[in-house]
Design an enzyme around this catalytic site. Structure first.
Site, PDB file in Angstrom:
ATOM      1  N   GLY A  45       0.819  -1.198   0.000  1.00 15.84           N
ATOM      2  CA  GLY A  45       0.000   0.000   0.000  1.00 15.84           C
ATOM      3  C   GLY A  45       0.855   1.251   0.000  1.00 15.84           C
ATOM      4  N   GLN A  50       2.790  10.052   1.410  1.00 16.72           N
ATOM      5  CA  GLN A  50       4.108   9.403   1.420  1.00 16.72           C
ATOM      6  C   GLN A  50       4.978   9.824   0.243  1.00 16.72           C
ATOM      7  OE1 GLN A  50       2.323   5.268   2.159  1.00 16.72           O
ATOM      8  NE2 GLN A  50       4.301   5.134   3.180  1.00 16.72           N
ATOM      9  N   CYS A  92       6.143  -0.160   7.218  1.00 19.04           N
ATOM     10  CA  CYS A  92       5.671   0.965   6.421  1.00 19.04           C
ATOM     11  C   CYS A  92       6.826   1.431   5.548  1.00 19.04           C
ATOM     12  CB  CYS A  92       5.231   2.083   7.363  1.00 19.04           C
ATOM     13  SG  CYS A  92       4.720   3.583   6.506  1.00 19.04           S
ATOM     14  N   LEU A  93       6.542   1.752   4.302  1.00 15.33           N
ATOM     15  CA  LEU A  93       7.591   2.203   3.385  1.00 15.33           C
ATOM     16  C   LEU A  93       8.217   3.515   3.863  1.00 15.33           C
ATOM     17  CD1 LEU A  93       5.874   1.362  -0.027  1.00 15.33           C
ATOM     18  CD2 LEU A  93       7.701   0.081   1.122  1.00 15.33           C
ATOM     19  N   HIS A 134      -4.219   1.002   7.767  1.00 19.25           N
ATOM     20  CA  HIS A 134      -2.865   1.598   7.731  1.00 19.25           C
ATOM     21  C   HIS A 134      -2.846   2.810   6.786  1.00 19.25           C
ATOM     22  CE1 HIS A 134       1.695   1.105   7.706  1.00 19.25           C
ATOM     23  NE2 HIS A 134       1.484   1.909   6.681  1.00 19.25           N
ATOM     24  N   GLU A 135      -3.452   2.645   5.597  1.00 22.43           N
ATOM     25  CA  GLU A 135      -3.438   3.741   4.615  1.00 22.43           C
ATOM     26  C   GLU A 135      -4.376   4.877   5.030  1.00 22.43           C
ATOM     27  OE1 GLU A 135      -1.023   3.636   2.663  1.00 22.43           O
ATOM     28  OE2 GLU A 135      -0.619   1.520   3.001  1.00 22.43           O
ATOM     29  N   HIS A 138      -2.569   7.069   7.285  1.00 22.99           N
ATOM     30  CA  HIS A 138      -1.684   8.014   6.581  1.00 22.99           C
ATOM     31  C   HIS A 138      -2.441   9.277   6.178  1.00 22.99           C
ATOM     32  CE1 HIS A 138       2.215   6.156   6.153  1.00 22.99           C
ATOM     33  NE2 HIS A 138       1.729   5.041   5.663  1.00 22.99           N
TER      34      HIS A 138
HETATM   35 ZN   LIG Z   1       2.673   3.189   5.612  1.00 21.97          ZN
END
Ligand SMILES: [Zn+2]
Length: 169
Positions: A45, A50, A92-93, A134-135, A138
């Protein structure tokens, strides 16, 4: 085009994102780039903040690009339902190298607009439910680290600060 992924500590990751109001070429390009960036990482995701864009857009693929049937594009999403509970390790990226067990719903239904501006509602179970929350976090300026408590959170934050001081973050 693959865009650079911003890391924990960047202001845009800590601020609530704004609703999309214009379905234009810029949005098309953003979505294409987000999908390419997510698959290249690879991740399941990616949310627009991000890549430095403070808009309520996320992309998710719980197959991480292995099937291409799993791609979900959500614009201005809201939760319709959330129930149950799961406790799994996630990362998480924007927080590379760190994982933690996070409480997430077992099932999450999200409604939003697709890239053409049409409304769609998607039910996520397991990994997809976790990715949805999670998204969505964000888009509200929250990272998984912010859902941790006490020393588990402090430990990660302190290690990141150490990496920053060493110029490795
Ligand atoms: Zn993330």
């Amino acid at each position: 085009m693959i865009r650079p992924i911003l890391r924990y500590g960047e202001r845009v990751l800590q601020q609530p994102a704004a609703d999309v109001t214009r379905f234009d070429r810029t949005l098309e390009q953003l979505i294409d780039d987000m999908v390419a960036t997510m698959y290249a990482a690879p991740g399941v995701g990616l949310a627009a903040p991000q890549v430095g864009v403070p808009l309520r857009v996320f992309v998710v693929d719980d197959s991480a690009g292995t099937t291409h049937h799993g791609l979900v594009v959500m614009i201005n999403p809201v939760f319709v339902e959330r129930d149950g509970m799961q406790l799994e390790e996630e990362g998480c990226l924007s927080v590379p190298g760190f994982n933690a067990t996070v409480v997430r719903p077992a099932r999450a239904v999200v409604r939003g607009l697709d890239r053409a501006g049409n409304e769609h509602t998607i039910e996520g179970l397991g990994l997809l439910a976790r990715a949805f929350e999670h998204e969505m976090d964000h888009l509200d300026g929250r990272l998984f680290v912010d859902r941790l408590r006490g020393i588990r959170r402090d430990l990660i934050v302190r290690k990141i600060q150490k990496l920053k001081r060493a110029g490795k973050w």
